[in-house]
Design a protein around this motif. Sequence first.
Motif, PDB file in Angstrom:
ATOM      1  N   GLN A  25     -18.886  42.379 -52.978  1.00 44.30           N
ATOM      2  CA  GLN A  25     -18.327  43.635 -52.446  1.00 44.30           C
ATOM      3  C   GLN A  25     -19.451  44.583 -52.019  1.00 44.30           C
ATOM      4  O   GLN A  25     -19.415  45.180 -50.938  1.00 44.30           O
TER       5      GLN A  25
ATOM      6  N   SER B  74     -20.887  43.350 -48.799  1.00 39.57           N
ATOM      7  CA  SER B  74     -19.998  43.700 -47.680  1.00 39.57           C
ATOM      8  C   SER B  74     -20.152  45.156 -47.273  1.00 39.57           C
ATOM      9  O   SER B  74     -20.035  45.499 -46.098  1.00 39.57           O
ATOM     10  N   ASP B  75     -20.378  46.003 -48.264  1.00 40.98           N
ATOM     11  CA  ASP B  75     -20.517  47.438 -47.993  1.00 40.98           C
ATOM     12  C   ASP B  75     -21.906  47.812 -47.475  1.00 40.98           C
ATOM     13  O   ASP B  75     -22.207  48.996 -47.289  1.00 40.98           O
TER      14      ASP B  75
ATOM     15  N   GLU C 200     -17.971  38.219 -46.595  1.00 37.65           N
ATOM     16  CA  GLU C 200     -16.923  38.475 -45.593  1.00 37.65           C
ATOM     17  C   GLU C 200     -15.638  37.710 -45.940  1.00 37.65           C
ATOM     18  O   GLU C 200     -14.524  38.227 -45.799  1.00 37.65           O
ATOM     19  N   GLU C 201     -15.794  36.481 -46.430  1.00 35.56           N
ATOM     20  CA  GLU C 201     -14.617  35.697 -46.812  1.00 35.56           C
ATOM     21  C   GLU C 201     -13.839  36.385 -47.934  1.00 35.56           C
ATOM     22  O   GLU C 201     -12.621  36.347 -47.987  1.00 35.56           O
TER      23      GLU C 201
ATOM     24  N   THR D 149     -13.973  39.790 -48.758  1.00 33.72           N
ATOM     25  CA  THR D 149     -13.541  41.185 -48.521  1.00 33.72           C
ATOM     26  C   THR D 149     -12.992  41.431 -47.124  1.00 33.72           C
ATOM     27  O   THR D 149     -12.422  42.487 -46.855  1.00 33.72           O
ATOM     28  N   GLY D 150     -13.250  40.473 -46.217  1.00 35.97           N
ATOM     29  CA  GLY D 150     -12.809  40.679 -44.835  1.00 35.97           C
ATOM     30  C   GLY D 150     -13.759  41.559 -44.043  1.00 35.97           C
ATOM     31  O   GLY D 150     -13.511  41.905 -42.894  1.00 35.97           O
ATOM     32  N   LYS D 151     -14.895  41.902 -44.658  1.00 34.72           N
ATOM     33  CA  LYS D 151     -15.817  42.830 -43.998  1.00 34.72           C
ATOM     34  C   LYS D 151     -17.218  42.225 -43.986  1.00 34.72           C
ATOM     35  O   LYS D 151     -17.698  41.768 -45.022  1.00 34.72           O
ATOM     36  N   ARG D 152     -17.841  42.228 -42.820  1.00 33.93           N
ATOM     37  CA  ARG D 152     -19.182  41.627 -42.708  1.00 33.93           C
ATOM     38  C   ARG D 152     -20.245  42.671 -43.040  1.00 33.93           C
ATOM     39  O   ARG D 152     -20.333  43.700 -42.377  1.00 33.93           O
ATOM     40  N   GLY D 153     -21.009  42.415 -44.078  1.00 30.78           N
ATOM     41  CA  GLY D 153     -22.110  43.328 -44.397  1.00 30.78           C
ATOM     42  C   GLY D 153     -23.423  42.612 -44.156  1.00 30.78           C
ATOM     43  O   GLY D 153     -23.476  41.385 -44.130  1.00 30.78           O
ATOM     44  N   HIS D 154     -24.480  43.362 -43.950  1.00 34.80           N
ATOM     45  CA  HIS D 154     -25.781  42.727 -43.727  1.00 34.80           C
ATOM     46  C   HIS D 154     -26.708  43.045 -44.884  1.00 34.80           C
ATOM     47  O   HIS D 154     -26.773  44.176 -45.343  1.00 34.80           O
TER      48      HIS D 154
END
Length: 480
Positions: free
Chosen positions: A96, A99-100, A151-152, A154-159
């Motif tokens: 998480q 992702s953030d 991403e898988e 949370t649905g959100k791509r973080g770097h």
Amino acid sequence: MTDYQTLHTRLAQVGQEHLLKFWPELTTDERSALERDINELNLNEIKMYFDRATISMNENGIKLDDRLQPIPDDQILSIARTSEDKLNSYREEGLQQISDGRVAVLLMAGGQGTRLGFDQPKGMYDVGLESHKTLFRIQAERILKLGQLAEELTGKRGHIVWYIMTSEHTKQPTLAYFEANNYFGLQEENVLLFEQGSLPCFDYDGRIILDEKHRVSRSPDGNGGIYRAMQVSGILDDMQQRGIRYLHAHSVDNILIKVADPVFIGYCAQEKADCAAKVVEKSAPNEAVGVVAIVDGKYQVVEYSEISAKTAEMRNSDGRLTFSAGNICNHFFTADFLQKIGSTYERELKLHVAKKKIPFVDNAGKRLTPDKPNGIKIEKFVFDVFEFAEKFVAMEVPREEEFSALKNADAAGKDCPSTARADLHRLHRKYIENAGGIVHGDICEIAPSVSYAGENLAHLVEGKSFSSPVYLRDSLQGHL
């Protein structure tokens, strides 16, 4: 160019005017080079460094047994003795945070592969896996994979931002290597290289040694130089601008490193720790490795030489070594903690001193290499910030899953390319077997793009049999 008199006055104030003794013989270019070296010395700190280094040298050899306590049980999490559910909750917390966009990696990559017979940065070394991937590539691909796993979930791509500390000698070749390989699929703006600092070498009287008539003798300031280097090069500012909260710091030469390990990050975040260390259980009382312990109420790494054999051999009622938390240069910091170190505590870091044979210029201007130690080199160690932590925790990880150092050529028989290779093969074979596959033979490699740490393999390997050499890549099963 500053005139001779001004330079001389500045140096005389700190007892270093001998650095100009060959000035009359120098060309204009050489004078510029010497002046540049002198300007890079923080003259106000020079005397303090030498005085503190001398104190540290006099303390060498003092045993710490009476002042020592092990890490309390509630401050250390053992992976082997923690439930899968608990580990999963830490893992999800870590993913998480990734992702953030709150996670970065601090890589210590200043070393060259000299002891491996390799004249490039150590991160560019290929240990001879089936894929022939270098340490840098393996670590880059693990970072890429974590972005995907996060991403898988949370649905959100973080770097994940990758901060890489190089030395003066490794910065250019490292940068060229990353550029030639298109940053291994990472975004260029998320990979930042910065350079480790250096400290002057002193003779035993506190005078800085001349390496050439126009060059000051310097040596890298150790992996603990990372804190000052991050401040000087703007990395601390960059972290703040990006909203980075958590950093995983490690050295380049551990082939099994779980880069930005979400379990470690999740555990530290949930514990609200500002500083943490991964440790492995010492293999034997006399294993020459530093241990994380408490000295006079503060956390530090106690070197093997600082405790007696009797203390090293102490055991708890369950038979485990009392001082067993072997340090493996694998740390967690909050960004706030690093800001605090950069602005305040960096100047209080311990200095470690080594007596060395340091080439010097004699009175006739000839460069000589002595046959016995003639001066000191000063280093700082990355773990010496532990004592400044408000909440320190540790995580004991299985050595066979997380630690295999690459330090020597194969002739040494340990911490060398063949042991690194064998350790990775063994671990990856275990991943396949745990997922229901069978591996015949020893050579086994799984690309990070397929699995970061053994997850999501069942659909590829369950009920299947593989023959060595095995190389699983990109969800397509593969043998080379």
